[in-house]
Design a protein around this motif. Structure first.
Motif, PDB file in Angstrom:
ATOM      1  N   ASN A   3       0.809  -1.223   0.000  1.00  0.00           N
ATOM      2  CA  ASN A   3       0.000   0.000   0.000  1.00  0.00           C
ATOM      3  C   ASN A   3       0.843   1.276   0.000  1.00  0.00           C
ATOM      4  O   ASN A   3       0.288   2.371   0.177  1.00  0.00           O
ATOM      5  CB  ASN A   3      -0.930   0.002   1.223  1.00  0.00           C
ATOM      6  CG  ASN A   3      -1.893  -1.172   1.192  1.00  0.00           C
ATOM      7  OD1 ASN A   3      -2.339  -1.604   0.118  1.00  0.00           O
ATOM      8  ND2 ASN A   3      -2.208  -1.711   2.369  1.00  0.00           N
ATOM      9  N   ALA A   4       2.138   1.152  -0.226  1.00  0.00           N
ATOM     10  CA  ALA A   4       3.009   2.339  -0.216  1.00  0.00           C
ATOM     11  C   ALA A   4       2.768   3.161  -1.482  1.00  0.00           C
ATOM     12  O   ALA A   4       2.471   2.609  -2.549  1.00  0.00           O
ATOM     13  CB  ALA A   4       4.468   1.926  -0.130  1.00  0.00           C
ATOM     14  N   PRO A   5       2.857   4.467  -1.398  1.00  0.00           N
ATOM     15  CA  PRO A   5       2.681   5.306  -2.588  1.00  0.00           C
ATOM     16  C   PRO A   5       3.833   5.074  -3.562  1.00  0.00           C
ATOM     17  O   PRO A   5       4.900   4.552  -3.177  1.00  0.00           O
ATOM     18  CB  PRO A   5       2.682   6.727  -2.024  1.00  0.00           C
ATOM     19  CG  PRO A   5       3.456   6.639  -0.755  1.00  0.00           C
ATOM     20  CD  PRO A   5       3.162   5.270  -0.199  1.00  0.00           C
ATOM     21  N   PRO A   6       3.647   5.451  -4.810  1.00  0.00           N
ATOM     22  CA  PRO A   6       4.742   5.278  -5.794  1.00  0.00           C
ATOM     23  C   PRO A   6       6.011   5.980  -5.334  1.00  0.00           C
ATOM     24  O   PRO A   6       5.968   7.070  -4.759  1.00  0.00           O
ATOM     25  CB  PRO A   6       4.176   5.906  -7.063  1.00  0.00           C
ATOM     26  CG  PRO A   6       2.692   5.837  -6.892  1.00  0.00           C
ATOM     27  CD  PRO A   6       2.431   6.007  -5.429  1.00  0.00           C
ATOM     28  N   ALA A   7       7.138   5.349  -5.568  1.00  0.00           N
ATOM     29  CA  ALA A   7       8.421   5.917  -5.154  1.00  0.00           C
ATOM     30  C   ALA A   7       8.745   7.146  -6.002  1.00  0.00           C
ATOM     31  O   ALA A   7       8.419   7.220  -7.192  1.00  0.00           O
ATOM     32  CB  ALA A   7       9.522   4.874  -5.304  1.00  0.00           C
ATOM     33  N   VAL A   8       9.373   8.104  -5.375  1.00  0.00           N
ATOM     34  CA  VAL A   8       9.814   9.311  -6.078  1.00  0.00           C
ATOM     35  C   VAL A   8      11.310   9.211  -6.341  1.00  0.00           C
ATOM     36  O   VAL A   8      12.004   8.363  -5.780  1.00  0.00           O
ATOM     37  CB  VAL A   8       9.481  10.585  -5.277  1.00  0.00           C
ATOM     38  CG1 VAL A   8       7.967  10.752  -5.133  1.00  0.00           C
ATOM     39  CG2 VAL A   8      10.152  10.533  -3.909  1.00  0.00           C
ATOM     40  N   TRP A   9      11.810  10.116  -7.192  1.00  0.00           N
ATOM     41  CA  TRP A   9      13.198  10.026  -7.657  1.00  0.00           C
ATOM     42  C   TRP A   9      14.211  10.131  -6.517  1.00  0.00           C
ATOM     43  O   TRP A   9      15.175   9.358  -6.468  1.00  0.00           O
ATOM     44  CB  TRP A   9      13.454  11.122  -8.679  1.00  0.00           C
ATOM     45  CG  TRP A   9      14.838  11.087  -9.266  1.00  0.00           C
ATOM     46  CD1 TRP A   9      15.850  11.956  -9.034  1.00  0.00           C
ATOM     47  CD2 TRP A   9      15.356  10.090 -10.155  1.00  0.00           C
ATOM     48  NE1 TRP A   9      16.978  11.582  -9.728  1.00  0.00           N
ATOM     49  CE2 TRP A   9      16.694  10.432 -10.436  1.00  0.00           C
ATOM     50  CE3 TRP A   9      14.808   8.947 -10.730  1.00  0.00           C
ATOM     51  CZ2 TRP A   9      17.492   9.669 -11.269  1.00  0.00           C
ATOM     52  CZ3 TRP A   9      15.608   8.194 -11.568  1.00  0.00           C
ATOM     53  CH2 TRP A   9      16.934   8.549 -11.831  1.00  0.00           C
ATOM     54  N   PHE A  10      14.003  11.038  -5.592  1.00  0.00           N
ATOM     55  CA  PHE A  10      14.963  11.200  -4.497  1.00  0.00           C
ATOM     56  C   PHE A  10      15.037   9.935  -3.657  1.00  0.00           C
ATOM     57  O   PHE A  10      16.109   9.490  -3.242  1.00  0.00           O
ATOM     58  CB  PHE A  10      14.566  12.402  -3.633  1.00  0.00           C
ATOM     59  CG  PHE A  10      15.421  12.576  -2.422  1.00  0.00           C
ATOM     60  CD1 PHE A  10      16.703  13.106  -2.532  1.00  0.00           C
ATOM     61  CD2 PHE A  10      14.960  12.183  -1.166  1.00  0.00           C
ATOM     62  CE1 PHE A  10      17.494  13.252  -1.405  1.00  0.00           C
ATOM     63  CE2 PHE A  10      15.763  12.324  -0.058  1.00  0.00           C
ATOM     64  CZ  PHE A  10      17.029  12.867  -0.168  1.00  0.00           C
ATOM     65  N   GLU A  11      13.905   9.351  -3.383  1.00  0.00           N
ATOM     66  CA  GLU A  11      13.865   8.122  -2.583  1.00  0.00           C
ATOM     67  C   GLU A  11      14.567   6.978  -3.299  1.00  0.00           C
ATOM     68  O   GLU A  11      15.312   6.191  -2.697  1.00  0.00           O
ATOM     69  CB  GLU A  11      12.414   7.759  -2.291  1.00  0.00           C
ATOM     70  CG  GLU A  11      12.240   6.543  -1.386  1.00  0.00           C
ATOM     71  CD  GLU A  11      10.778   6.193  -1.193  1.00  0.00           C
ATOM     72  OE1 GLU A  11      10.504   5.280  -0.386  1.00  0.00           O
ATOM     73  OE2 GLU A  11       9.911   6.821  -1.851  1.00  0.00           O
ATOM     74  N   PHE A  12      14.335   6.871  -4.603  1.00  0.00           N
ATOM     75  CA  PHE A  12      14.945   5.783  -5.386  1.00  0.00           C
ATOM     76  C   PHE A  12      16.464   5.942  -5.464  1.00  0.00           C
ATOM     77  O   PHE A  12      17.220   4.976  -5.248  1.00  0.00           O
ATOM     78  CB  PHE A  12      14.331   5.762  -6.786  1.00  0.00           C
ATOM     79  CG  PHE A  12      15.094   4.929  -7.768  1.00  0.00           C
ATOM     80  CD1 PHE A  12      15.011   3.550  -7.746  1.00  0.00           C
ATOM     81  CD2 PHE A  12      15.906   5.526  -8.738  1.00  0.00           C
ATOM     82  CE1 PHE A  12      15.724   2.782  -8.653  1.00  0.00           C
ATOM     83  CE2 PHE A  12      16.609   4.770  -9.641  1.00  0.00           C
ATOM     84  CZ  PHE A  12      16.523   3.392  -9.610  1.00  0.00           C
ATOM     85  N   THR A  13      16.938   7.139  -5.787  1.00  0.00           N
ATOM     86  CA  THR A  13      18.385   7.333  -5.942  1.00  0.00           C
ATOM     87  C   THR A  13      19.121   7.148  -4.615  1.00  0.00           C
ATOM     88  O   THR A  13      20.251   6.628  -4.600  1.00  0.00           O
ATOM     89  CB  THR A  13      18.685   8.737  -6.496  1.00  0.00           C
ATOM     90  OG1 THR A  13      18.052   9.729  -5.656  1.00  0.00           O
ATOM     91  CG2 THR A  13      18.167   8.879  -7.909  1.00  0.00           C
TER      92      THR A  13
END
Length: 233
Positions: A34-44
């Motif tokens: 149920n987590a929201p879509p990952a954003v770029w800062f979180e992914f990098t």
């Protein structure tokens, strides 16, 4: 591509393969269903923490600060400089700082000329790297000019083979020797090597000596009683 923070993560995930793709799927599931879509800062941040830890990034920064040309060519030095500069964005954020850092790492044979060129308005890292590479090429050619000059001088003097510093006399080219013409009184006789050898020597002797020797070799003409002279016919 004007992608949003979430679209950037999706685009990057399609470029991953092998173990990186396995890591991404594991990381995505670890965030929960149920987590929201990952954003770029979180992914990098997660990606760099796994594949490029902080201690490695600090080591890259130290390597960048200590980078010098030494025995590398300008091309090799430029490639390594650009690669390590990515880890020191805060140090070379301004173009002037990046150019200055590049020039200070050059060898002593290039730093003076490149330092002067770096003071020009609008100088960027690509232009200073191209200038340094051209300057290095000109210096390399200048060192080879004496060798090429000696080879050219040897060829112009008529030497053959590679120039090795020793003296070689100049031999002028002679045209192919023509067939020696045989006087009429020798025509029809059997070939005699000594006769043709003597003829060749006579061809190089003075004309008077040649005529004297030819007259001596010629058989005497019959003498006529009417005129008292020797002649034929």
């Amino acid at each position: 591509m004007h992608a949003s923070d979430t679209e950037s993560v999706e685009l990057a995930s399609y470029r991953l393969w092998d173990m990186a793709a396995v890591w991404y799927e594991s990381w995505r599931r670890s965030r929960g269903q149920n987590a929201p879509p990952a954003v770029w800062f979180e992914f990098t941040r997660a990606f760099l923490a796994h594949y490029l830890p902080a201690e490695i990034r600090r080591a890259r920064v130290d390597e960048f600060l200590l980078l010098r040309q030494n025995n590398m060519s300008i091309r090799e030095y430029s490639l390594k400089f650009n690669s390590l500069a990515r880890y020191a964005q805060a140090i070379v954020a301004e173009m002037e700082d990046r150019v200055h850092r590049f020039v200070t790492g050059l060898g002593p044979h290039l730093i003076k000329a490149c330092m002067t060129a770096s003071l020009q308005d609008g100088m960027d890292i690509a232009r200073i790297q191209g200038y340094a590479q051209n300057l290095e090429e000109l210096q390399r050619q200048a060192k080879q000019d004496p060798d090429r000059g000696r080879h050219k001088q040897a060829r112009s003097a008529g030497y053959s083979g590679d120039y090795q510093g020793g003296y070689r006399p100049h031999y002028s080219k002679r045209p192919a020797s023509s067939v020696v013409s045989v006087p009429s009184h020798f025509q029809g006789q059997r070939y005699d090597r000594s006769i043709y050898s003597r003829l060749g020597q006579r061809s190089r002797a003075p004309a008077t000596s040649y005529r004297r020797e030819t007259n001596q070799a010629r058989p005497p003409l019959p003498r006529y009683d009417q005129c008292g002279k020797g002649h034929s016919g």
